[in-house]
Design a protein around this motif. Structure first.
Motif, short mmCIF file in Angstrom:
data_model
loop_
_atom_site.label_atom_id
_atom_site.label_comp_id
_atom_site.label_asym_id
_atom_site.label_seq_id
_atom_site.Cartn_x
_atom_site.Cartn_y
_atom_site.Cartn_z
N GLY A 17 6.90 41.36 19.83
CA GLY A 17 6.11 41.56 18.69
C GLY A 17 4.61 41.92 19.03
N GLU A 56 8.33 46.10 20.01
CA GLU A 56 7.97 46.11 18.65
C GLU A 56 8.83 46.76 18.02
N ASP A 99 14.45 45.79 19.13
CA ASP A 99 14.42 44.28 19.22
C ASP A 99 14.30 43.75 20.47
N ASN A 118 3.06 36.17 20.06
CA ASN A 118 1.92 35.79 19.35
C ASN A 118 2.09 36.18 17.88
N THR A 163 -5.77 38.33 18.79
CA THR A 163 -5.24 39.52 18.38
C THR A 163 -5.46 39.72 16.78
C1 LIG Z 1 3.07 38.69 12.39
S1 LIG Z 1 3.13 40.16 13.35
C2 LIG Z 1 2.12 39.66 14.93
C3 LIG Z 1 1.70 40.77 15.63
C4 LIG Z 1 0.79 40.52 16.79
N1 LIG Z 1 1.57 39.74 17.92
C5 LIG Z 1 -0.47 39.81 16.61
O1 LIG Z 1 -0.88 38.88 16.67
O2 LIG Z 1 -1.46 40.60 15.82
C6 LIG Z 1 4.65 39.92 14.17
C7 LIG Z 1 5.27 41.39 14.83
O3 LIG Z 1 6.62 40.99 15.53
C8 LIG Z 1 7.41 42.18 15.55
N2 LIG Z 1 8.69 41.68 15.78
C9 LIG Z 1 9.41 40.66 15.02
N3 LIG Z 1 10.75 40.39 15.58
C10 LIG Z 1 10.56 41.21 16.75
C11 LIG Z 1 11.69 41.27 17.72
N4 LIG Z 1 12.86 40.62 17.74
N5 LIG Z 1 11.48 42.20 18.63
C12 LIG Z 1 10.12 42.86 18.87
N6 LIG Z 1 9.15 42.76 17.73
C13 LIG Z 1 9.51 42.03 16.80
C14 LIG Z 1 7.19 42.33 13.82
O4 LIG Z 1 7.29 43.63 13.60
C15 LIG Z 1 5.62 42.31 13.89
O5 LIG Z 1 4.91 43.43 13.92
#
Ligand SMILES: C[S@@+](CC[C@H](N)C(=O)[O-])C[C@H]1O[C@@H](n2cnc3c(N)ncnc32)[C@H](O)[C@@H]1O
Length: 201
Positions: free
Chosen positions: A36, A59, A86, A105, A180
């Motif tokens: 993510g 992501e 994913d 995060n 972040t």
């Molecule tokens: C709330 S955001 C936080 C983004 C970043 N880590 C930050 O702290 O600014 C959570 C992110 O995780 C991604 N995400 C959720 N489940 C995921 C998965 N199984 N694999 C990859 N990305 C994922 C979402 O698309 C989203 O962009």
């Protein structure tokens, strides 16, 4: 066709050959994985700071992923790989005990009661990450949601092979941790809960 059907009904990852860090990077430098990555500032920042280590990021949202690609593309070094997919799939097919550090995060908080089951950091998922960590490797997790932090603490309880790196299970400040976008957005309002769980050697 038979093969496709096999993989299209859920599960069935066990027939994939395991991936090694060198399959992504062509070398065996320390291997870090962020799940993510959002706009990529964390992974790009760490990669820049540690040019002798490798960073793989996942992501699922294409629009955000594109921003991360742009950011990582500006780095001089080539120790970052980003995948729009994913993370669960790729992490599952990684070979065991090959990851130095995992970073998760501010996973999506899913604050509504009926959505909480969608939260990423369930015992089963943390157990999967643990199986991929090298002994002595760390799983970093950060959330601004007090009830998610509480849930993580509960979800960690059955996992004997992890121990906290701190005096308590989680802390509210982590020196040297890169902020972040979500950290900047929510840290003041809600406070932050940082976990660093180390795999016992
Ligand atoms: C709330 S955001 C936080 C983004 C970043 N880590 C930050 O702290 O600014 C959570 C992110 O995780 C991604 N995400 C959720 N489940 C995921 C998965 N199984 N694999 C990859 N990305 C994922 C979402 O698309 C989203 O962009």
């Amino acid at each position: 066709m038979e093969r496709f059907q096999k993989y299209s009904h859920g599960g069935g990852f066990e027939d994939y050959e395991r991936l090694k860090p060198s399959d992504f990077f062509g070398n065996d430098a320390p291997f870090n994985v962020e799940i993510g990555i959002g706009n990529g500032e964390f992974i790009a920042g760490y990669a820049e700071k540690n040019p002798d280590q490798n960073y793989l990021g996942f992501e699922v949202m294409k629009r955000i992923f594109n921003r991360a690609v742009k950011r990582a593309g500006k780095l001089e070094q080539s120790n970052v790989r980003l995948i729009h997919f994913d993370a669960t799939f790729f992490v599952t097919i990684l070979e065991d005990e090959c990851v130095d550090n995992f970073y998760v995060n501010f996973p999506d908080p899913w604050p509504k009661k009926r959505h909480k089951k969608r939260r990423l950091l369930k015992t089963e998922f943390i157990e999967l990450l643990t199986s991929k960590l090298k002994p002595g490797g760390s799983l970093y997790m950060a959330t601004d949601q007090a009830d998610y932090a509480q849930e993580i603490m509960e979800n960690l309880k059955p996992l004997d092979s992890l121990e906290t790196a701190f005096d308590t299970v989680c802390v509210n400040e982590l020196v040297d941790y890169l902020p972040t976008k979500y950290y900047r957005k929510f840290a003041d309002e809600n406070g932050v809960f940082f976990f660093r769980m180390v795999k016992k050697g």
